[in-house]
Design a protein around this motif. Structure first.
Motif, PDB file in Angstrom:
ATOM      1  N   CYS A 538      15.640  86.389 -23.845  1.00  0.00           N
ATOM      2  CA  CYS A 538      14.777  85.367 -23.263  1.00  0.00           C
ATOM      3  C   CYS A 538      13.348  85.868 -23.051  1.00  0.00           C
ATOM      4  N   ARG A 590      19.791  84.675 -29.229  1.00  0.00           N
ATOM      5  CA  ARG A 590      19.437  83.348 -28.715  1.00  0.00           C
ATOM      6  C   ARG A 590      20.396  82.290 -29.251  1.00  0.00           C
ATOM      7  N   THR A 603      17.393  81.637 -19.415  1.00  0.00           N
ATOM      8  CA  THR A 603      15.932  81.516 -19.378  1.00  0.00           C
ATOM      9  C   THR A 603      15.446  81.348 -17.941  1.00  0.00           C
ATOM     10  N   TYR A 634       6.372  83.835 -23.330  1.00  0.00           N
ATOM     11  CA  TYR A 634       7.521  83.506 -24.179  1.00  0.00           C
ATOM     12  C   TYR A 634       8.563  82.726 -23.380  1.00  0.00           C
ATOM     13  N   HIS A 638       9.632  78.649 -23.908  1.00  0.00           N
ATOM     14  CA  HIS A 638      10.987  78.331 -24.373  1.00  0.00           C
ATOM     15  C   HIS A 638      11.866  77.767 -23.264  1.00  0.00           C
TER      16      HIS A 638
END
Length: 828
Positions: A538, A590, A603, A634, A638
């Motif tokens: 993550c 992922r 996450t 990041y 996401h």
């Protein structure tokens, strides 16, 4: 080099002497514990909370004062561990720093001395002195030999004696010759003899038993943790043997198990330096995991071995920051002007470095060159660097690029491209056996062939399979059986490949399938190690700081990382206390979490942990936030937008503030807009947090020269603050000061001066020394200067400087900027 000292008010301070004359200083030699003071502890004033570390710091400071030394140095709190460039330079400079110290104090935490007798009698400490673990550590070897003056102290701080007085005893303990202990020049001892001094010593990282000899042997080379002790020793030997050869930097050892690419290797070697009229430029292109870097590495080592006059430099071209760091290391190796200046302009330094490279025969390898335009820190909005601008243009130079992009390969090397395809069965079998470090039994041969076909003969998948088999102790047949059970979970690359990239060999990703086998095995035996892996999935895949991995203890965290390394799932970077994950492994992780419906849960957990460690935008935290920003960005990009996710909003706000402080205004703007819109929906337009967000957004506009947009927002914030809060509320006053600054930048001096009431009101409300009051004073001084009232402006700026000197730390950006302005005004 930073040095510690206590200022006139008794406050602990760090002074940066980079680029300046370094004063006499004392230096501490000690063994690390779990409670060491770090540079950020000093910056935020919490250093006294770490009892054991503070005890050592107090001891060193008091002893230095007795020796009439104002400054002292302690490794844990004088090196910015978040700054990779600084850490790398420090490792190669350490021997010299100890050698240059006026005094070296050895703090022996395991030597206790009774205070019953004074002076301390030898019988009270000799036994524990001989048994001290300090004499068994690798890095303390140079700390014993390098300084002229070395004094030993017990845990209570009692003096035991110095190196000169105790030389015979130390000789008996260490077997180091008396002449060396008496600071005889090291070149008078043979290389083999100096190597023997480290025999029997231990280090936490196996490679360090080699790296700790660098200064003693007079060698400088990149530290590549994870390569293993033997590889590090081999590189050290190559540096020693090649001392008279052309300078080179190859940060990875030659792979003794290199197989399967002999024909491509021959083709590359035949083309290198074949064209005498211009630079020979080649590109190795292939899908992820095909062994492009391994092939380039073999070429690098063979070139260095076969052509002693040719320099070989390995460059990381995965992004702009990595490329800059690679050039900085080359600049140091070649002693390019400005390499040791931390304030040097990197573009100018690289230009000088390219000129120096172009004047010699050399081979440059640009690894992971996926694009011709490189971004910083993985962000698509920061200023890009054109790779072509950093290439030598000389018939003496040859260049090799490795890339997964056919478009990039064609742009960089035209038609001079070598495409890697799948291995042959024979080559794959050799690779498997080499990685297993044992020959395959006759009964395993057929199973191994079936396994390799299922792995599509992909080198990365073969390596992972071999690592799992070796680490778990399972047979090839058992492994193959488990692999078949995971095929349906593997990633379909045909739906994920981007334009210009070679398609993978199979509809199912063998790396993902192999990864899932490893994860299941690790999850059963080492649950925390598996959690670390999911957490890494993550984050951005490069430079994952170990501080992000929350563990019960440092040892538990270290054990988990060692397990993941054993399974070939991460690349360890102990010099930076970090790790990397191969992009195919990262992608597969992922996918695994997504298939199991856990990706968003992980996450959210990652964002919560990032929020715990992400610093505020104080300039002293710059190195830390620069390393953490790619991970925070990041994770944020996401994660699903959720109005009720307060942790996500707080992290986004904190990231935006640091981006603003770092001058990355467009990136800051994008995050501030997101934060402001969410706060308006959740908190209302008039909530103080919403107004703060609007103020921050206005600051990004102003720094981009969008003054009208900044003014509109600031007027709105000021009016709302007056209505919701009060006219003299600190937030209202801050909004007025911001608006005054915008007026000044627009040349609206009269409007700016009308807000002079801000300064007077703040003196009453906040105090004359409050940072916001001082900002108002500075703004008013600028306004008067622009109106031609120079004498009054100088008086006001002097007042601002004097007050800032009282309340701010030396080196604070606001203090430095106001000092610079005052000097300029007084000079004119």
């Amino acid at each position: 080099m930073r040095l510690l000292h206590f200022d006139a008010l008794g406050r602990l301070a760090l002074t940066d002497f980079r680029g300046k004359t370094i004063p006499p200083y004392a230096i501490l030699s000690h063994r690390w514990s779990d409670s060491e003071i770090l540079i950020e502890d000093i910056s935020n004033g919490t250093y006294k909370e770490k009892e054991e570390g503070y005890q050592k710091l107090q001891f060193c400071a008091e002893q230095a004062a007795q020796d009439e030394l104002q400054y002292f140095w302690i490794d844990t709190c004088c090196i910015d561990r978040w700054n990779n460039d600084e850490r790398s330079k420090a490792i190669n400079s350490m021997f010299q720093w100890y050698k240059d110290a006026t005094r070296c104090y050895v703090f022996l935490s395991d030597v206790l001395v009774s205070t019953a007798t004074e002076p301390v009698q030898r019988r009270d400490w000799e036994a524990s002195f001989r048994a001290s673990k300090w004499f068994t550590r690798g890095w303390t070897l140079q700390e014993l030999i390098a300084p002229v003056s070395v004094k030993f102290f017990s845990r209570e701080g009692h003096p035991i004696g110095d190196k000169a007085l105790l030389d015979q005893l130390i000789h008996e303990i260490t077997n180091i010759p008396l002449a060396a202990l008496r600071n005889c020049p090291l070149h008078e001892f043979s290389t083999s003899e100096r190597k023997r001094w480290a025999k029997g010593r231990i280090t936490t990282e196996e490679e360090d038993i080699v790296y700790c000899l660098l200064g003693i042997l007079g060698v400088s080379m990149p530290t590549t943790y994870g390569e293993g002790q033997e590889s590090a020793r081999s590189r050290l030997q190559a540096e020693l043997e090649g001392a008279s050869n052309a300078p080179s930097i190859i940060p990875f050892s030659q792979n003794p198990r290199f197989v399967g690419r002999e024909s491509q290797l021959a083709e590359l070697e035949a083309k290198l330096f074949s064209n005498e009229q211009t630079t020979t430029t080649l590109a190795i292109v292939g899908s992820g995991g095909t062994g492009k870097s391994q092939l380039a590495l073999e070429v690098a080592h063979r070139t260095r071995r076969n052509n002693k006059s040719c320099s070989v430099f390995w460059m990381d071209a995965s992004d702009k920051d990595s490329l800059y760091q690679s050039y900085a290391v080359v600049a140091q190796k070649l002693s390019v002007r400005g390499w040791d200046d931390d304030q040097a302009n990197m573009k100018q330094l690289i230009e000088r470095c390219v000129v120096e490279i172009s004047a010699r025969q050399c081979l440059l390898i640009f690894d992971n060159a996926e694009n011709t335009s490189l971004r910083s820190g993985g962000s698509s909005t920061t200023e890009a660097a054109d790779l072509a601008d950093y290439l030598p243009q000389s018939k003496l130079c040859s260049v090799i690029f490795t890339t997964i992009s056919t478009g990039t390969a064609q742009a960089l090397a035209l038609e001079n491209i070598l495409a890697l395809r799948k291995l042959t069965l024979d080559a794959a079998l050799k690779m498997l056996q080499a990685r297993l470090e044992r020959p395959l039994a006759n009964t395993e041969q057929q199973e191994a062939e079936h396994l390799l076909r299922e792995l599509s003969f992909l080198p990365l998948a073969v390596m992972q399979a071999a690592a799992c088999i070796k680490a778990s102790g399972m047979t090839v047949q058992e492994y193959r059986s488990r692999l078949n059970g995971h095929k349906e979970l593997a990633i379909e690359h045909s739906g994920d490949s981007s334009e210009g990239k070679l398609q993978d060999y199979d509809m199912k990703d063998p790396v993902a399938a192999a990864l899932f086998v490893s994860i299941d095995q690790i999850s059963r035996d080492h649950a925390f190690a598996a959690d670390c892996l999911f957490f890494a999935a993550c984050l951005d895949r490069k430079d994952i700081s170990l501080d992000l991995l929350e563990a019960a203890s440092m040892q538990a965290r270290e054990n988990a990382i060692r397990i993941l390394d054993k399974y070939a799932l991460v690349t360890r970077r102990p010099a930076e206390s970090a790790l990397d994950v191969h992009w195919l492994v990262h992608q597969a992780l992922r996918k695994r979490l997504q298939v199991q419906g856990q990706l968003q849960e992980w996450t959210k957990r990652t964002i919560a942990q990032l929020l715990r460690v992400f610093p505020d935008d104080d300039q002293s935290n710059r190195s830390k936030w620069r390393r953490l920003l790619p991970h925070a960005q990041y994770a944020l990009s996401h994660s699903l937008a959720d109005n009720n996710d307060n942790e996500r909003l707080r992290l986004a706000s904190r990231c935006a503030a640091t981006l603003l402080s770092d001058g990355r205004y467009k990136e800051a703007e994008d995050l501030f807009v997101e934060v402001m819109r969410t706060r308006k929906r959740v908190l209302t337009d008039e909530h103080p947090d919403t107004l703060t967000g609007m103020n921050n957004l206005a600051a990004t506009y102003m720094n981009q020269g969008r003054l009208k947009e900044a003014e509109e927002l600031q007027v709105q914030v000021m009016q709302t603050s007056k209505r919701v809060l009060t006219d003299d509320h600190p937030d209202t006053l801050a909004s007025m000061a911001n608006l005054a600054s915008t007026y000044r930048n627009q040349g609206r001096w009269d409007d700016a001066e009308k807000l002079v009431q801000v300064m007077e009101t703040r003196k009453t409300k906040l105090g004359a020394d409050h940072p916001s009051t001082l900002t108002s004073i500075a703004n008013l001084a600028f306004t008067w200067k622009a109106q031609g009232r120079s004498a009054e402006a100088i008086v006001l700026m002097r007042q601002c400087v004097q007050q800032r000197q009282r309340v701010l730390k030396a080196g604070h950006p606001n203090l430095k900027s106001s000092l610079t302005v005052l000097e300029q005004w007084e000079a004119t």
